[in-house]
Write an enzyme that holds these catalytic residues in place. Structure first.
Site, PDB file in Angstrom:
ATOM      1  N   MET A 147       3.476  -3.987  11.490  1.00  0.00           N
ATOM      2  CA  MET A 147       2.032  -3.924  11.247  1.00  0.00           C
ATOM      3  C   MET A 147       1.745  -2.911  10.147  1.00  0.00           C
ATOM      4  O   MET A 147       2.337  -1.840  10.120  1.00  0.00           O
ATOM      5  CB  MET A 147       1.307  -3.486  12.527  1.00  0.00           C
ATOM      6  CG  MET A 147      -0.188  -3.256  12.311  1.00  0.00           C
ATOM      7  SD  MET A 147      -1.058  -2.841  13.836  1.00  0.00           S
ATOM      8  CE  MET A 147      -0.664  -1.113  13.985  1.00  0.00           C
ATOM      9  N   ASP A 149      -2.076  -2.225   7.439  1.00  0.00           N
ATOM     10  CA  ASP A 149      -3.535  -1.994   7.473  1.00  0.00           C
ATOM     11  C   ASP A 149      -4.320  -2.668   8.602  1.00  0.00           C
ATOM     12  O   ASP A 149      -4.131  -3.865   8.857  1.00  0.00           O
ATOM     13  CB  ASP A 149      -4.192  -2.540   6.201  1.00  0.00           C
ATOM     14  CG  ASP A 149      -3.469  -2.176   4.945  1.00  0.00           C
ATOM     15  OD1 ASP A 149      -2.454  -1.490   4.999  1.00  0.00           O
ATOM     16  OD2 ASP A 149      -3.940  -2.599   3.880  1.00  0.00           O
ATOM     17  N   GLN A 165      -2.715  -6.313   9.341  1.00  0.00           N
ATOM     18  CA  GLN A 165      -1.646  -6.862   8.517  1.00  0.00           C
ATOM     19  C   GLN A 165      -0.412  -6.984   9.394  1.00  0.00           C
ATOM     20  O   GLN A 165       0.192  -5.979   9.775  1.00  0.00           O
ATOM     21  CB  GLN A 165      -1.372  -5.919   7.333  1.00  0.00           C
ATOM     22  CG  GLN A 165      -2.421  -5.982   6.249  1.00  0.00           C
ATOM     23  CD  GLN A 165      -2.367  -7.287   5.492  1.00  0.00           C
ATOM     24  OE1 GLN A 165      -1.527  -7.484   4.640  1.00  0.00           O
ATOM     25  NE2 GLN A 165      -3.275  -8.218   5.796  1.00  0.00           N
ATOM     26  N   ARG A 266      -7.804  -6.763  -4.849  1.00  0.00           N
ATOM     27  CA  ARG A 266      -7.655  -7.067  -3.422  1.00  0.00           C
ATOM     28  C   ARG A 266      -8.520  -6.243  -2.471  1.00  0.00           C
ATOM     29  O   ARG A 266      -9.219  -5.339  -2.865  1.00  0.00           O
ATOM     30  CB  ARG A 266      -6.205  -6.931  -3.022  1.00  0.00           C
ATOM     31  CG  ARG A 266      -5.560  -5.578  -3.271  1.00  0.00           C
ATOM     32  CD  ARG A 266      -4.124  -5.626  -2.735  1.00  0.00           C
ATOM     33  NE  ARG A 266      -3.434  -4.369  -2.906  1.00  0.00           N
ATOM     34  CZ  ARG A 266      -2.624  -4.101  -3.916  1.00  0.00           C
ATOM     35  NH1 ARG A 266      -2.434  -4.990  -4.869  1.00  0.00           N
ATOM     36  NH2 ARG A 266      -2.017  -2.931  -3.994  1.00  0.00           N
ATOM     37  N   GLU A 318      -6.853   0.994  -3.185  1.00  0.00           N
ATOM     38  CA  GLU A 318      -6.756  -0.107  -2.218  1.00  0.00           C
ATOM     39  C   GLU A 318      -7.816   0.081  -1.125  1.00  0.00           C
ATOM     40  O   GLU A 318      -8.395   1.154  -0.968  1.00  0.00           O
ATOM     41  CB  GLU A 318      -5.365  -0.105  -1.558  1.00  0.00           C
ATOM     42  CG  GLU A 318      -4.219  -0.264  -2.548  1.00  0.00           C
ATOM     43  CD  GLU A 318      -2.841  -0.321  -1.889  1.00  0.00           C
ATOM     44  OE1 GLU A 318      -2.026  -1.114  -2.340  1.00  0.00           O
ATOM     45  OE2 GLU A 318      -2.582   0.424  -0.939  1.00  0.00           O
TER      46      GLU A 318
HETATM   47  C1  FRU Z   1      -2.447  -1.355   1.652  1.00  0.00           C
HETATM   48  C2  FRU Z   1      -2.036  -2.719   1.166  1.00  0.00           C
HETATM   49  C3  FRU Z   1      -3.244  -3.529   0.753  1.00  0.00           C
HETATM   50  C4  FRU Z   1      -2.783  -4.938   0.877  1.00  0.00           C
HETATM   51  C5  FRU Z   1      -1.898  -4.857   2.103  1.00  0.00           C
HETATM   52  C6  FRU Z   1      -0.710  -5.769   2.071  1.00  0.00           C
HETATM   53  O1  FRU Z   1      -1.604  -0.769   2.559  1.00  0.00           O
HETATM   54  O2  FRU Z   1      -1.108  -2.601   0.099  1.00  0.00           O
HETATM   55  O3  FRU Z   1      -3.734  -3.200  -0.534  1.00  0.00           O
HETATM   56  O4  FRU Z   1      -3.835  -5.823   1.057  1.00  0.00           O
HETATM   57  O5  FRU Z   1      -1.446  -3.516   2.185  1.00  0.00           O
HETATM   58  O6  FRU Z   1      -0.050  -5.785   3.286  1.00  0.00           O
END
Ligand code: FRU
Length: 555
Positions: A147, A149, A165, A266, A318
């Site tokens: 896991m 974000d 994620q 993103r 990000e």
């Molecule tokens: C931040 C990141 C985000 C991206 C995701 C990919 O930790 O790099 O920018 O959307 O993780 O897993």
């Protein structure tokens, strides 16, 4: 005896049946086909993983059509653990997993000898029992696998939804999917099936959700709308909606809805802005943020860009967020722009910087430019393990509730857990506090943790050292230096630290803006979260002690 024989016979029958359900054929150039018969009844294929193996590419082909590719570290020399691939949706169909092992064959070993082929198996069960001592007791983690974000969080009808994620095919980053969990009390989490899966536009990177109370997007009143980054050869933004309160999502046919010619594009974060009676969106683009507005969540107009020359630019920007926060002790509010950055954090690697200012629905302007010049930045948390922080949408009583991924890209893939990897922080409620003419953002543990007995609250009078330790003599040291106005955490002797050179290279130091009178500490099996004056200064750090920290001493 008879019972034993019957048992053995049943096991043999089931083994033979399973053997008929799956066939492995070796092909040229390190390719192999795993064929699953259309009448197979098993629920899962269990894939043997070895973390140090290179990623194999596994094409999922159903009735001759490729659905997707999984990147998976199939075991070559030993099996570290298994991950399940679910078969339910393929019943009655021809499923072929065409697998290419990514191997240097210079050692002369033949493809057939790789141990993944002997160990791959069909099963009706997958054991997710919590066996690792570093698995937290009260922090959110995935049931198994990787896991990073937190994504798309929102509150609805008593439930706080958290997507994240998720890399379901191993405990290292890849195959990003939105995993899903729900809590009613911000302490106990219920795990739900994953919600958004990779498609032809790419894997599913970070994003946000809103509840569309007025049906502005046309998918239905109170539809939950998700906007996420489709990460394929390029990054673009895609939309999905849920009509069952966030459990399942349907992707919008017109995806992607927002494209760009820059590579790092993103982590869309959208919110309803009552001031302009429209939706706003903030998006990370390289080293700046772009702001958009929309009447319907689908058609977005770029309004402005923010960030050039301001704050820290040592890494990629990000996971943004933008919210109006109250200034404590006044009737004022101010806007805060959250900008996660990696690398460039105050302790190295990933961290969350913030900017205080004004936002009129079109443009964000900082309050005091000088504070952010020459790379200077303000940080939400000065520890090494607080990243990708964003807030829940639609939170009750106008609350702003945030959660962070408790890790750091410097070593996230190496931390000494395997069955799962990474946890989220406790949730925090941001607010602004004034020192002289300056505004700083504090992050207070959510009120749900008050009287929960998960924390230790300590009175502070002048210089203070708090030591958490265990019977093996490992320790985590928190030091408040009143003269230097700093709060420091040292994990150099906190247990396992040698898995990565960056993990405990130096103590981490936070500036203290107001004299400390209290420290509040949340200790779990692999983390320590420290809050000075209940949130004015925060430090979140992972630890991997041989046994739990069961002593605390205050000097
Ligand atoms: C931040 C990141 C985000 C991206 C995701 C990919 O930790 O790099 O920018 O959307 O993780 O897993």
């Amino acid at each position: 005896m008879k019972i034993l024989l019957t048992g053995a016979l049943l096991a043999l029958i089931s083994f033979t049946a399973k053997a008929q359900e799956m066939k492995i054929e070796q092909m040229a150039n390190d390719n192999a086909l795993i064929r699953i018969a259309p009448n197979a009844k098993s629920k899962y294929i269990l894939l043997p993983i070895e973390e140090k193996a290179p990623e194999a590419a596994m094409k999922v082909i159903c009735n001759n059509m490729q659905q997707r590719t999984l990147y998976i570290r199939l075991a070559l020399t030993k099996v570290d653990y298994y991950v399940p691939f679910e078969l339910s949706e393929y019943q009655g169909k021809n499923l072929v997993l065409q697998t290419h092992l990514n191997i240097d064959r210079s050692n002369g070993r033949g493809a057939k000898s790789e141990i993944c082929w002997e160990n791959i198996k069909l099963s009706d069960t997958f054991d997710t029992a919590n066996k690792e001592k570093f698995r937290p007791e009260f922090h959110h983690t995935p049931v198994y696998a990787w896991m990073n974000d937190p994504n798309g969080m929102f509150y609805l009808n008593g439930e706080w939804h958290l997507y994240y994620q998720y890399g379901p095919y191993g405990s290292m980053w890849n195959n990003m999917t939105w995993g899903h969990s729900v809590t009613r009390d911000l302490i106990h989490w219920e795990h739900r099936p994953s919600a958004i899966f990779p498609d032809a536009h790419g894997s599913i990177f970070s994003g946000s959700c809103v509840v569309d109370h007025e049906n502005t997007a046309g998918f239905g009143k109170d539809a939950v709308i998700a906007l996420y980054t489709s990460a394929g050869d390029v990054q673009s933004q895609s939309l999905a909606y849920s009509l069952d309160g966030g459990n399942t999502f349907t992707k919008y046919d017109g995806n992607p809805i927002l494209t760009s010619d820059i590579p790092d594009f993103r982590d869309p974060n959208m919110f309803w802005n009552e001031d302009i009676k429209a939706w706003n969106l903030i998006l990370a683009c390289g080293q700046e943020m772009r702001l958009y507005s929309s009447p319907n969540l689908i058609d977005w107009t770029e309004e402005s860009r923010f960030g050039q020359g301001l704050g820290n630019h040592e890494g990629v920007w990000e996971c943004p967020d933008l919210m109006k926060l109250p200034v404590e002790g006044t009737n004022e509010s101010k806007w805060v722009l959250i900008c996660n950055i990696n690398p460039g954090g105050p302790a190295g690697g990933s961290a969350t910087q913030y900017f205080v200012g004004d936002f009129d629905g079109h443009k964000f302007t900082v309050d005091n430019t000088s504070r952010y010049l020459n790379g200077n930045a303000l940080w939400q948390d000065y520890g090494m393990d607080h990243y990708a922080t964003v807030s829940f949408s639609n939170a009750p009583e106008g609350r702003h509730t945030m959660i962070a991924w408790m890790s750091n890209w410097l070593y996230a893939n190496d931390v000494p857990t395997m069955q799962f990897r990474s946890a989220n922080s406790i949730t925090r409620e941001p607010y602004l506090y004034k020192v002289g003419n300056e505004l700083f953002m504090g992050s207070r543990p959510s009120p749900e943790y008050d009287n929960s007995s998960l924390d230790k609250v300590l009175k502070v009078k002048g210089n203070t050292t708090v030591t958490l330790s265990n019977d093996e003599g490992e320790e985590f040291i928190i030091t408040y230096d009143q003269k230097a106005m700093t709060l420091t955490c040292d994990r150099s002797k906190s247990g396992i630290t040698n898995f990565n050179q960056h993990f405990a290279s130096k103590p981490v130091v936070a500036p203290v803006h107001k004299k400390l009178t209290q420290l509040r500490v949340f200790v779990d099996n692999s983390s320590v979260e420290v809050f000075g004056n209940n949130g004015e200064v925060c430090l979140t750090n992972l630890v991997f002690p041989k046994s739990k920290f069961n002593h605390i001493s205050v000097k």
